[in-house]
Design a protein around this motif. Structure first.
Motif, PDB file in Angstrom:
ATOM      1  N   GLN A 156      40.960  32.672  34.638  1.00 27.24           N
ATOM      2  CA  GLN A 156      40.414  33.959  35.440  1.00 27.24           C
ATOM      3  C   GLN A 156      39.321  34.653  34.516  1.00 27.24           C
ATOM      4  N   HIS A 215      44.535  48.410  31.009  1.00 34.83           N
ATOM      5  CA  HIS A 215      44.462  47.370  31.930  1.00 34.83           C
ATOM      6  C   HIS A 215      43.822  46.093  31.539  1.00 34.83           C
ATOM      7  N   ARG A 225      45.330  42.298  31.182  1.00 30.44           N
ATOM      8  CA  ARG A 225      44.939  41.226  32.112  1.00 30.44           C
ATOM      9  C   ARG A 225      44.373  40.352  30.926  1.00 30.44           C
ATOM     10  N   THR A 257      51.005  41.248  29.822  1.00 33.30           N
ATOM     11  CA  THR A 257      51.588  42.404  30.117  1.00 33.30           C
ATOM     12  C   THR A 257      52.467  43.261  28.895  1.00 33.30           C
ATOM     13  N   ASP A 300      55.693  38.641  33.483  1.00 27.22           N
ATOM     14  CA  ASP A 300      54.406  37.896  33.072  1.00 27.22           C
ATOM     15  C   ASP A 300      54.774  36.962  32.161  1.00 27.22           C
TER      16      ASP A 300
END
Length: 318
Positions: free
Chosen positions: A2, A18, A22, A26, A76
């Motif tokens: 990703q 954030h 990512r 988490t 997560d």
């Protein structure tokens, strides 16, 4: 893989949090006023690992704390190891009942698969090496014993490890995949050698994890790993084999913030990834079936969610 989220000076605390969730895992954090907050995050993919430069500045005397609780781990399941190399200020890592306070040049390891707390002083800057668990544990099986253990900057190999991480973090990103993979293997050997020497020299005290429950959990995990290829393996079978109730089995894994079957899924995906990446499996179907997946669509969805790329892409990259 990703795409990573970057943070530039001037971005808000919310943007920073954030991006860290990512890029790494988490976490929860109490916000700080944007007018007193300045941070940056930069990530350099490098073969199967990633090098991340992270820095933050707060009002004088303030602290920034992020925590990863069992509930975050259940949502997560990423379980990389992170090798911290402090550059400026102070960073504090708490995990497994230990606390490592890092000053410039110090190093420490932490495990994303277990609860932890990170505290950043009013000024903090570090490089992090994000290593998939399998890539470190194949070189250092006892890596878990080193979490939150400070490795002093004057320890043998510490300076070399830090310099290597800085150079890799700033290296060109257009290296051929095969070249990057070979260089990554060499770098992992150096970093794991450093950690191994720290393990040999450290007085690592037993923690609460070295209990009868911990030994039982280890036995259960070994049993499950030995049967990754069995698509019929379920929680009842596992509990029966160890003469415990399913509730007891769930409690054993709850200490690590995960359920037994979620842990099993993560191990199957990791084994399939390794088989595709190192050539043990010659097709995606072979890898899936060998790791206990009978539903190829389910395998494909889970694999992409876990690794940010399809199984076929991993196979082709090899």
């Amino acid at each position: 893989m990703q795409p990573y989220a970057l943070v530039r000076p001037g971005d808000s605390f919310e943007t920073w949090h954030h991006a860290t969730c990512r890029n790494y895992s988490t976490t929860q954090s109490r916000g700080v006023p944007d007018k007193h907050f300045r941070a940056s995050v930069r990530v350099r993919p490098f073969g199967p690992v990633a090098l991340s430069e992270i820095a933050s500045e707060l009002a004088q005397g303030d602290r920034l704390t992020v925590t990863r609780a069992p509930a975050d781990i259940r949502r997560d399941p990423r379980d990389d190891f992170l090798l911290w190399i402090a550059r400026r200020g102070t960073t504090c890592i708490e995990q497994d009942g230990r606390v490592a306070v890092l000053g410039p040049g110090d190093l420490a390891l932490h495990d994303q698969a277990r609860p932890f707390s990170l505290t950043f002083a009013s000024m903090s800057s570090a490089i992090m090496v994000v290593m998939p668990r399998a890539y470190l544990t194949v070189r250092l099986p006892l890596a878990e014993r080193l979490v939150a253990q400070r490795i002093a900057r004057d320890m043998p190999l510490a300076r070399l490890s830090a310099t290597l991480a800085r150079q890799v973090a700033r290296s060109p990103e257009n290296l051929p995949d095969a070249t990057a993979d070979r260089l990554c293997d060499a770098a992992l050997d150096i970093w794991s050698t450093l950690l191994d020497s720290a393990l040999d020299g450290a007085a690592v005290l037993p923690s609460a994890r070295t209990t009868a429950a911990t030994r039982r959990l280890h036995e259960v995990k070994r049993y499950m790993l030995d049967r990754l290829d069995d698509p019929e393996l379920d929680i009842v079978t596992i509990a029966t084999a160890h003469h415990v109730s399913t509730r007891t089995l769930i409690r054993l894994f709850a200490a690590e913030g995960v359920t037994p079957m979620r842990w099993l899924l993560a191990q199957r995906l990791r084994a399939a990834h390794d088989a595709l990446a190192n050539g043990t499996a010659h097709s995606v179907t072979d890898a899936a079936l060998a790791c206990g997946f009978s539903d190829l669509s389910h395998f494909s969805r889970c694999f992409r969610a876990a690794y940010g790329r399809t199984a076929q892409e991993v196979l082709q990259r090899r």
